[in-house]
Design a protein around this motif. Structure first.
Motif, PDB file in Angstrom:
ATOM      1  N   VAL A   4      -1.657  -0.039   1.775  1.00 59.01           N
ATOM      2  CA  VAL A   4      -3.018   0.336   2.175  1.00 59.01           C
ATOM      3  C   VAL A   4      -3.924  -0.847   1.831  1.00 59.01           C
ATOM      4  N   TYR A   5      -5.173  -0.814   2.299  1.00 63.27           N
ATOM      5  CA  TYR A   5      -6.119  -1.879   1.935  1.00 63.27           C
ATOM      6  C   TYR A   5      -6.557  -1.717   0.477  1.00 63.27           C
ATOM      7  N   GLY A   6      -6.764  -2.856  -0.196  1.00 60.66           N
ATOM      8  CA  GLY A   6      -7.218  -2.847  -1.585  1.00 60.66           C
ATOM      9  C   GLY A   6      -8.619  -3.438  -1.694  1.00 60.66           C
ATOM     10  N   LEU A  59       6.428  -1.733  -4.719  1.00 58.40           N
ATOM     11  CA  LEU A  59       6.807  -1.164  -6.026  1.00 58.40           C
ATOM     12  C   LEU A  59       5.875  -1.729  -7.099  1.00 58.40           C
ATOM     13  N   THR A  60       5.233  -0.844  -7.846  1.00 66.29           N
ATOM     14  CA  THR A  60       4.330  -1.244  -8.937  1.00 66.29           C
ATOM     15  C   THR A  60       4.983  -0.894 -10.261  1.00 66.29           C
ATOM     16  N   LEU A  61       5.016  -1.870 -11.192  1.00 63.42           N
ATOM     17  CA  LEU A  61       5.669  -1.671 -12.488  1.00 63.42           C
ATOM     18  C   LEU A  61       4.633  -1.541 -13.595  1.00 63.42           C
ATOM     19  N   ALA A 114      -7.363  -7.523  -9.587  1.00 67.70           N
ATOM     20  CA  ALA A 114      -7.400  -6.076  -9.807  1.00 67.70           C
ATOM     21  C   ALA A 114      -7.653  -5.453  -8.449  1.00 67.70           C
ATOM     22  N   GLY A 115      -6.755  -4.541  -8.013  1.00 66.92           N
ATOM     23  CA  GLY A 115      -6.868  -4.092  -6.624  1.00 66.92           C
ATOM     24  C   GLY A 115      -6.509  -2.655  -6.368  1.00 66.92           C
ATOM     25  N   PRO A 116      -7.423  -1.724  -6.654  1.00 64.79           N
ATOM     26  CA  PRO A 116      -7.169  -0.330  -6.238  1.00 64.79           C
ATOM     27  C   PRO A 116      -7.380  -0.177  -4.740  1.00 64.79           C
ATOM     28  N   VAL A 165       1.226   4.459   3.047  1.00 61.21           N
ATOM     29  CA  VAL A 165       0.926   5.159   1.789  1.00 61.21           C
ATOM     30  C   VAL A 165       1.122   4.177   0.627  1.00 61.21           C
ATOM     31  N   GLU A 166       0.427   4.449  -0.472  1.00 61.15           N
ATOM     32  CA  GLU A 166       0.383   3.522  -1.588  1.00 61.15           C
ATOM     33  C   GLU A 166       1.764   3.296  -2.212  1.00 61.15           C
ATOM     34  N   SER A 167       1.881   2.181  -2.951  1.00 60.92           N
ATOM     35  CA  SER A 167       3.151   1.781  -3.557  1.00 60.92           C
ATOM     36  C   SER A 167       3.700   2.837  -4.516  1.00 60.92           C
ATOM     37  N   GLY A 195     -17.114   4.317  -7.082  1.00 65.27           N
ATOM     38  CA  GLY A 195     -17.515   5.563  -7.719  1.00 65.27           C
ATOM     39  C   GLY A 195     -16.344   6.155  -8.468  1.00 65.27           C
ATOM     40  N   ARG A 196     -15.540   5.267  -9.076  1.00 64.76           N
ATOM     41  CA  ARG A 196     -14.278   5.695  -9.708  1.00 64.76           C
ATOM     42  C   ARG A 196     -14.472   6.010 -11.183  1.00 64.76           C
ATOM     43  N   PRO A 197     -13.838   7.102 -11.690  1.00 60.24           N
ATOM     44  CA  PRO A 197     -13.941   7.407 -13.126  1.00 60.24           C
ATOM     45  C   PRO A 197     -13.358   6.255 -13.948  1.00 60.24           C
ATOM     46  N   ASN A 215      -9.616   5.666 -15.148  1.00 64.25           N
ATOM     47  CA  ASN A 215      -8.532   5.508 -14.169  1.00 64.25           C
ATOM     48  C   ASN A 215      -8.234   4.021 -13.996  1.00 64.25           C
ATOM     49  N   PRO A 216      -7.127   3.530 -14.584  1.00 64.37           N
ATOM     50  CA  PRO A 216      -6.886   2.090 -14.636  1.00 64.37           C
ATOM     51  C   PRO A 216      -6.617   1.462 -13.269  1.00 64.37           C
ATOM     52  N   LEU A 217      -6.820   0.148 -13.195  1.00 64.67           N
ATOM     53  CA  LEU A 217      -6.634  -0.615 -11.954  1.00 64.67           C
ATOM     54  C   LEU A 217      -5.244  -1.244 -11.947  1.00 64.67           C
ATOM     55  N   ILE A 218      -4.701  -1.446 -10.775  1.00 67.03           N
ATOM     56  CA  ILE A 218      -3.453  -2.200 -10.621  1.00 67.03           C
ATOM     57  C   ILE A 218      -3.806  -3.690 -10.569  1.00 67.03           C
ATOM     58  N   LEU A 219      -3.016  -4.538 -11.225  1.00 66.96           N
ATOM     59  CA  LEU A 219      -3.187  -5.984 -11.059  1.00 66.96           C
ATOM     60  C   LEU A 219      -2.232  -6.467  -9.974  1.00 66.96           C
ATOM     61  N   PRO A 243      -0.828  13.736 -15.993  1.00 63.33           N
ATOM     62  CA  PRO A 243       0.082  12.744 -15.430  1.00 63.33           C
ATOM     63  C   PRO A 243      -0.045  11.410 -16.156  1.00 63.33           C
ATOM     64  N   LYS A 244       1.047  10.672 -16.159  1.00 67.87           N
ATOM     65  CA  LYS A 244       1.021   9.360 -16.816  1.00 67.87           C
ATOM     66  C   LYS A 244       0.242   8.332 -16.014  1.00 67.87           C
ATOM     67  N   ALA A 245       0.180   8.515 -14.692  1.00 74.99           N
ATOM     68  CA  ALA A 245      -0.729   7.679 -13.897  1.00 74.99           C
ATOM     69  C   ALA A 245      -2.036   8.457 -13.808  1.00 74.99           C
TER      70      ALA A 245
HETATM   71  O1  TXA Z   1      -0.120   0.323  -2.756  1.00 80.08           O
HETATM   72  C1  TXA Z   1      -0.901   0.296  -3.721  1.00 80.08           C
HETATM   73  O2  TXA Z   1      -0.508   0.433  -4.890  1.00 80.08           O
HETATM   74  C2  TXA Z   1      -2.382   0.090  -3.419  1.00 80.08           C
HETATM   75  C3  TXA Z   1      -2.558  -1.298  -2.797  1.00 80.08           C
HETATM   76  C4  TXA Z   1      -4.019  -1.598  -2.526  1.00 80.08           C
HETATM   77  O3  TXA Z   1      -1.991  -2.268  -3.633  1.00 80.08           O
HETATM   78  N1  TXA Z   1      -3.177   0.253  -4.609  1.00 80.08           N
HETATM   79  C5  TXA Z   1      -3.406   1.452  -5.180  1.00 80.08           C
HETATM   80  O4  TXA Z   1      -4.259   1.427  -6.286  1.00 80.08           O
HETATM   81  O5  TXA Z   1      -2.960   2.492  -4.751  1.00 80.08           O
HETATM   82  P1  TXA Z   1      -4.998   2.722  -6.868  1.00 80.08           P
HETATM   83  O6  TXA Z   1      -5.865   2.220  -7.935  1.00 80.08           O
HETATM   84  O7  TXA Z   1      -5.647   3.445  -5.767  1.00 80.08           O
HETATM   85  O8  TXA Z   1      -3.874   3.552  -7.525  1.00 80.08           O
HETATM   86  C6  TXA Z   1      -3.328   3.058  -8.733  1.00 80.08           C
HETATM   87  C7  TXA Z   1      -2.710   4.156  -9.525  1.00 80.08           C
HETATM   88  C8  TXA Z   1      -3.728   5.107 -10.102  1.00 80.08           C
HETATM   89  O9  TXA Z   1      -3.235   6.432  -9.976  1.00 80.08           O
HETATM   90  C9  TXA Z   1      -3.746   4.705 -11.583  1.00 80.08           C
HETATM   91  O10 TXA Z   1      -4.077   5.772 -12.410  1.00 80.08           O
HETATM   92  C10 TXA Z   1      -2.337   4.190 -11.803  1.00 80.08           C
HETATM   93  O11 TXA Z   1      -2.046   3.525 -10.623  1.00 80.08           O
HETATM   94  N2  TXA Z   1      -2.239   3.221 -12.900  1.00 80.08           N
HETATM   95  C11 TXA Z   1      -2.862   2.031 -13.005  1.00 80.08           C
HETATM   96  N3  TXA Z   1      -2.563   1.440 -14.180  1.00 80.08           N
HETATM   97  C12 TXA Z   1      -1.735   2.273 -14.833  1.00 80.08           C
HETATM   98  C13 TXA Z   1      -1.079   2.248 -16.107  1.00 80.08           C
HETATM   99  N4  TXA Z   1      -1.224   1.216 -16.947  1.00 80.08           N
HETATM  100  N5  TXA Z   1      -0.295   3.300 -16.440  1.00 80.08           N
HETATM  101  C14 TXA Z   1      -0.133   4.332 -15.603  1.00 80.08           C
HETATM  102  N6  TXA Z   1      -0.735   4.420 -14.383  1.00 80.08           N
HETATM  103  C15 TXA Z   1      -1.522   3.413 -14.019  1.00 80.08           C
END
Ligand code: TXA
Ligand code: MG
Length: 357
Positions: free
Chosen positions: A46-48, A107-109, A150-152, A189-191, A67-69, A72-76, A234-236
């Protein structure tokens, strides 16, 4: 959905197509990031909405724009393994193996973080989520930025994620400095998000990298309990909010086309008796079976074509931003492959209203 007053910016919209023409555009996008600004960028999922992930103020401005709480952490977002290692304090051998196999890709780690990653990026957690996208334009942008981005997802908090630049502009126009248009997202759909432990992988959010694909790498793959039960914390952190929500309440029906069409017809009669206007998000085959006239309808693709639904899901939900419908009656897909991720998002978008017919 955003209560915070935000000052409107002039948003430049620029196309990138993988040719030399992109060079000046990407150079400018990189400068914006390093100067603390915001750039919307394409990925294969999806777009970030991107900011300098090492700059706390820049990270905070993402929360304001969405307008995000703030918990809720950001993905790098990083271009490769080396950049990921610069942000993680410990990378188990299993994580390295997953990077080698699935990166670049969806895949996000989640790994222990290094001190260089500010609290503003991780919501104060001691872990950091690291993602290395496959989209060529995104990779060129990340190299131009030369810092972790940082890219949500580039939607207002709680809304469906954008899978085109135009959809991102609807939510983020005036809130960011630049939007990079890299075409429609391929996955939609997101990673997949996984927490990587010493010899175990825990799925926190399902995506295109499936449980089966992960199980082929390591025997110990589990799914975060709250994803299965729908209860608990949830852990995310992002998974606890109502999410991906269209502008009308939605019900989802999963099953054979005849059964789905019959259930939708029954529900249409019931809702119309109460004066409600219904809209449909259905497959080609189910649309052909539906007898009801004048319901705004978004046809997402062939019945059971999970990849196609994944690709069209959010555009389908966003169709109801403007379609005259008080209720959305939608067709889901079976779990398995990317169907699991699609149904995870549909269930949240429908606030749990999913029935097998
Ligand atoms: O495909 C994707 O992952 C997209 C594109 C733009 O890269 N990004 C994305 O970001 O979906 P976001 O912020 O919409 O969703 C990230 C999710 C959130 O549910 C957040 O709570 C979780 O990742 N998250 C971020 N850091 C975390 C951490 N340290 N531990 C657990 N969950 C985390
Ligand atoms: Mg999101």
């Amino acid at each position: 959905t955003c209560a915070l007053p935000i000052s409107m910016k002039e948003t430049k919209i620029r196309s990138i197509d993988g040719t030399e023409k992109d060079i000046p555009v990407l150079k400018e996008a990189g400068q914006i990031i390093r100067a603390g600004g915001l750039v919307v960028f394409p990925t294969e999922t999806v777009y970030g909405i991107g900011a300098n992930g090492l700059d706390a103020d820049a990270c905070r401005s993402i929360y304001t724009a969405k307008g995000r709480p703030s918990d809720n952490p950001l993905i790098l977002t990083v271009p490769g393994k080396e950049e990921a290692k610069a942000a993680a304090s410990y990378v188990p051998a299993l994580a390295e193996k997953l990077m080698d196999i699935f990166w670049p890709g969806p895949l996000t780690l989640v790994l222990p973080r290094k001190a260089v990653v500010p609290d503003a990026a991780t919501g104060g957690l001691d872990t950091v989520a690291l993602r290395c996208p496959a989209h060529a334009g995104c990779r060129a942008f990340l190299r131009a930025a030369a810092v972790p981005v940082a890219g949500p997802s580039a939607n207002l908090s709680g809304r469906p994620s954008p899978t085109t630049a135009a959809e991102a502009a609807r939510d983020m126009g005036g809130r960011v400095d630049m939007i990079l248009d890299g075409g429609a997202c391929d996955v939609g759909v997101e990673s997949t998000i996984v927490e990587v432990l010493e010899d175990e992988v825990v799925i926190l959010r399902p995506g295109a990298v499936t449980e089966e694909m992960l199980a082929a790498v390591t025997p110990r793959v589990t799914v975060d309990k709250t994803l299965i039960t729908g209860t608990g914390v949830p852990k995310a952190p992002g998974m606890k909010y109502r999410h991906y929500a269209p502008n009308a309440p939605m019900q989802v029906f999963v099953g054979r086309t005849e059964a789905v069409a019959a259930a939708i017809e029954r529900e249409t009669l019931r809702l119309r008796k109460g004066g409600g206007r219904v809209g449909y998000l259905v497959s080609t085959e189910t649309a052909d079976l539906l007898q009801t006239a004048d319901a705004p309808t978004f046809v997402w693709g062939r019945h059971g074509d999970k990849k196609e639904l994944a690709r069209n899901l959010y555009t389908g939900l966003l169709f109801f931003d403007t379609a005259p419908a008080d209720y959305i009656l939608a067709e889901g897909v079976a779990a398995g492959d990317i169907g699991t991720a699609v149904m995870n998002r549909m269930k949240k978008a429908a606030a749990g209203a999913v029935v097998d017919v």
